[in-house]
Design a protein around this motif. Structure first.
Motif, PDB file in Angstrom:
ATOM      1  N   UNK A 221      13.355 -25.678 -35.612  1.00 59.16           N
ATOM      2  CA  UNK A 221      12.073 -25.336 -34.994  1.00 59.16           C
ATOM      3  C   UNK A 221      10.975 -26.091 -35.739  1.00 59.16           C
ATOM      4  N   UNK A 222      10.186 -26.899 -35.030  1.00 55.61           N
ATOM      5  CA  UNK A 222       9.122 -27.675 -35.670  1.00 55.61           C
ATOM      6  C   UNK A 222       8.090 -26.784 -36.360  1.00 55.61           C
ATOM      7  N   UNK A 223       8.006 -25.512 -35.931  1.00 59.93           N
ATOM      8  CA  UNK A 223       7.039 -24.589 -36.534  1.00 59.93           C
ATOM      9  C   UNK A 223       7.638 -23.768 -37.663  1.00 59.93           C
ATOM     10  N   UNK A 224       8.973 -23.849 -37.847  1.00 61.30           N
ATOM     11  CA  UNK A 224       9.622 -23.036 -38.884  1.00 61.30           C
ATOM     12  C   UNK A 224      10.897 -23.742 -39.339  1.00 61.30           C
ATOM     13  N   UNK A 225      10.800 -24.483 -40.436  1.00 63.48           N
ATOM     14  CA  UNK A 225      11.939 -25.259 -40.908  1.00 63.48           C
ATOM     15  C   UNK A 225      13.052 -24.376 -41.490  1.00 63.48           C
ATOM     16  N   UNK A 226      12.795 -23.087 -41.707  1.00 61.42           N
ATOM     17  CA  UNK A 226      13.859 -22.225 -42.232  1.00 61.42           C
ATOM     18  C   UNK A 226      14.910 -21.939 -41.169  1.00 61.42           C
ATOM     19  N   UNK A 227      14.629 -22.247 -39.938  1.00 61.07           N
ATOM     20  CA  UNK A 227      15.531 -21.889 -38.835  1.00 61.07           C
ATOM     21  C   UNK A 227      16.387 -23.071 -38.382  1.00 61.07           C
ATOM     22  N   UNK A 228      16.756 -23.987 -39.284  1.00 62.03           N
ATOM     23  CA  UNK A 228      17.553 -25.147 -38.874  1.00 62.03           C
ATOM     24  C   UNK A 228      19.048 -24.795 -38.823  1.00 62.03           C
ATOM     25  N   UNK A 229      19.771 -25.551 -38.006  1.00 64.02           N
ATOM     26  CA  UNK A 229      21.220 -25.388 -37.900  1.00 64.02           C
ATOM     27  C   UNK A 229      21.869 -26.764 -37.824  1.00 64.02           C
ATOM     28  N   UNK A 230      23.099 -26.871 -38.359  1.00 63.59           N
ATOM     29  CA  UNK A 230      23.850 -28.119 -38.240  1.00 63.59           C
ATOM     30  C   UNK A 230      24.213 -28.348 -36.779  1.00 63.59           C
ATOM     31  N   UNK A 231      24.223 -29.616 -36.382  1.00 64.70           N
ATOM     32  CA  UNK A 231      24.456 -29.938 -34.980  1.00 64.70           C
ATOM     33  C   UNK A 231      25.029 -31.342 -34.881  1.00 64.70           C
ATOM     34  N   UNK A 236      18.060 -36.072 -38.854  1.00 64.75           N
ATOM     35  CA  UNK A 236      18.805 -36.090 -40.103  1.00 64.75           C
ATOM     36  C   UNK A 236      18.420 -34.901 -40.990  1.00 64.75           C
ATOM     37  N   UNK A 237      19.344 -34.534 -41.868  1.00 62.56           N
ATOM     38  CA  UNK A 237      19.126 -33.406 -42.775  1.00 62.56           C
ATOM     39  C   UNK A 237      17.894 -33.613 -43.654  1.00 62.56           C
ATOM     40  N   UNK A 238      17.564 -34.858 -43.923  1.00 61.38           N
ATOM     41  CA  UNK A 238      16.399 -35.151 -44.768  1.00 61.38           C
ATOM     42  C   UNK A 238      15.098 -34.689 -44.130  1.00 61.38           C
ATOM     43  N   UNK A 239      15.100 -34.500 -42.790  1.00 59.50           N
ATOM     44  CA  UNK A 239      13.884 -34.053 -42.110  1.00 59.50           C
ATOM     45  C   UNK A 239      13.496 -32.636 -42.512  1.00 59.50           C
ATOM     46  N   UNK A 240      14.456 -31.847 -43.015  1.00 59.93           N
ATOM     47  CA  UNK A 240      14.135 -30.488 -43.465  1.00 59.93           C
ATOM     48  C   UNK A 240      14.175 -30.400 -44.987  1.00 59.93           C
ATOM     49  N   UNK A 241      14.170 -31.568 -45.670  1.00 58.35           N
ATOM     50  CA  UNK A 241      13.961 -31.580 -47.112  1.00 58.35           C
ATOM     51  C   UNK A 241      15.196 -31.668 -47.978  1.00 58.35           C
ATOM     52  N   UNK A 242      16.384 -31.859 -47.402  1.00 58.99           N
ATOM     53  CA  UNK A 242      17.607 -31.949 -48.199  1.00 58.99           C
ATOM     54  C   UNK A 242      18.080 -33.395 -48.302  1.00 58.99           C
TER      55      UNK A 242
END
Length: 385
Positions: A221-231, A236-242
């Protein structure tokens, strides 16, 4: 010479031949002469570069320079000091209370002071505020502020004296509205001379203790990065800071710069202040206010931004006369405050709405259309719409 209220008032009279006050200060990085300093970066990731004639070892030379902090930025820093010292100095203030908007991200302000409005007395935040159920420009106080000019400055002396010193342009009232403007009388800048190298990029690596693969795909969710899931698709995973991510040299910011010298030049023009249709006492009060702000902001070591910590070395203050100049004793914080108070008393005795007639801060709230605009940019937590 020592600056006094009487001398400033004399210098600000309509028939005075005094030109102004200048403050020239050599600055050093906290790490010592020649240590890299980070200038301001502008759109496109560039520094503000130029060339200046500078006297070096008694000889005038044309050299490369970079603006470390330019005039608008310096004015904002001076206004910040006036805001911090508002209660002590008794300065007027209008505060936009944003609590009616509701919960906001923690990094955003909950209120905006009139010392922070980007366009001072002509700002859209002030135009789009409410006071006692009325749009602020339609109230008695608001209409006086929005109709004020250099020829009719009384409302600005009462509510926005900083606008009379640092300038304003009333350009947000529509084509038929007031278009009054006043050039700044106080000008200040910090300049780095002879940059050793100005094209170096600041490279680096965003690390990850577990070195997670940035090739993993995620949806979020662009408004809440805590709600990401692998897909199997997504970003890329780097978009959420990893993951470890090296800085792309093409996107890297400019690196700090080493200079042969750094200086700050500040000046207040009595000639410019004479554009204001007011008693000399009022103009002198504006000068004293600017001097206090300068001492508060730059009279000791200061930090402009990360990588730009500087300290003043031997400031030189001068009163510019008709045929030369006279050295002035630099003001301390206490003497600057005392000078300002003396000038305020003189301005009040001259009939200006200052001093004991400066009222308590006025608190305004955002109009409905402004609330909706804010919520459009910053939706309420838990509300993605």
């Amino acid at each position: 010479m020592d600056l006094t209220a009487e001398r400033l008032i004399q210098a600000c009279r309509d028939d005075s031949t005094d030109a102004g006050i200048t403050i020239f200060t050599d600055l050093e990085p906290l790490a010592g002469p020649g240590a890299p300093v980070k200038p301001a970066i502008y759109a496109g990731g560039v520094y503000q570069k130029g060339k200046r004639w500078v006297t070096i070892d008694g000889e005038s030379k044309k050299v490369d320079v970079i603006s470390i902090d330019n005039e608008p930025s310096q004015a904002n820093r001076l206004e910040e000091q006036l805001m911090k010292n508002r209660e002590k100095l008794g300065l007027p203030e209008i505060v936009l209370d944003l609590s009616p908007v509701g919960p906001m991200p923690a990094h955003l302000p909950t209120k905006i002071s009139s010392f922070q409005f980007p366009h001072r007395n002509g700002d859209a935040y002030l135009r789009d505020s409410m006071l006692d159920g009325q749009k602020f420009p339609r109230t008695e106080i608001g209409s006086r502020i929005f109709e004020a000019t250099a020829d009719k400055p009384e409302a600005l002396f009462e509510w926005f004296p900083q606008a009379l010193l640092y300038g304003f342009w009333q350009s947000h009232l529509g084509k038929k509205g007031n278009q009054a403007k006043l050039a700044r009388s106080w000008v200040s800048e910090i300049v780095g001379v002879e940059p050793a190298e100005a094209e170096t990029k600041k490279l680096g690596l965003k690390g990850d203790p577990l070195n997670l693969s940035i090739e993993e795909k995620v949806e979020f969710d662009e408004l809440d990065y805590t709600a990401w899931t692998l897909s199997d698709k997504g970003k890329r995973l780097s978009e959420v800071g990893h993951g470890q991510v090296p800085v792309n040299p093409q996107e890297a910011a400019p690196a700090p710069v080493s200079f042969s010298s750094i200086f700050q030049h500040s000046s207040v023009s009595f000639a410019a202040l004479r554009r204001i249709n007011a008693p000399a006492e009022g103009r002198a009060m504006l000068v004293a206010m600017g001097l206090f702000a300068h001492v508060a902001a730059f009279g000791r070591a200061f930090s402009l931004r990360s990588g730009a910590e500087l300290r003043p070395v031997e400031p030189e203050w001068s009163l510019l006369l008709e045929g030369g100049s006279e050295a002035v004793t630099p003001l301390s914080p206490d003497s600057a405050e005392s000078l300002f108070r003396d000038c305020v008393r003189a301005a009040e005795e001259a009939g200006l709405p200052v001093g004991s007639r400066w009222p308590e801060p006025i608190v305004v709230t955002p109009a409905d259309n402004l609330v909706k605009a804010i919520r459009g940019t910053w939706p309420a937590p838990g509300n993605g719409s």
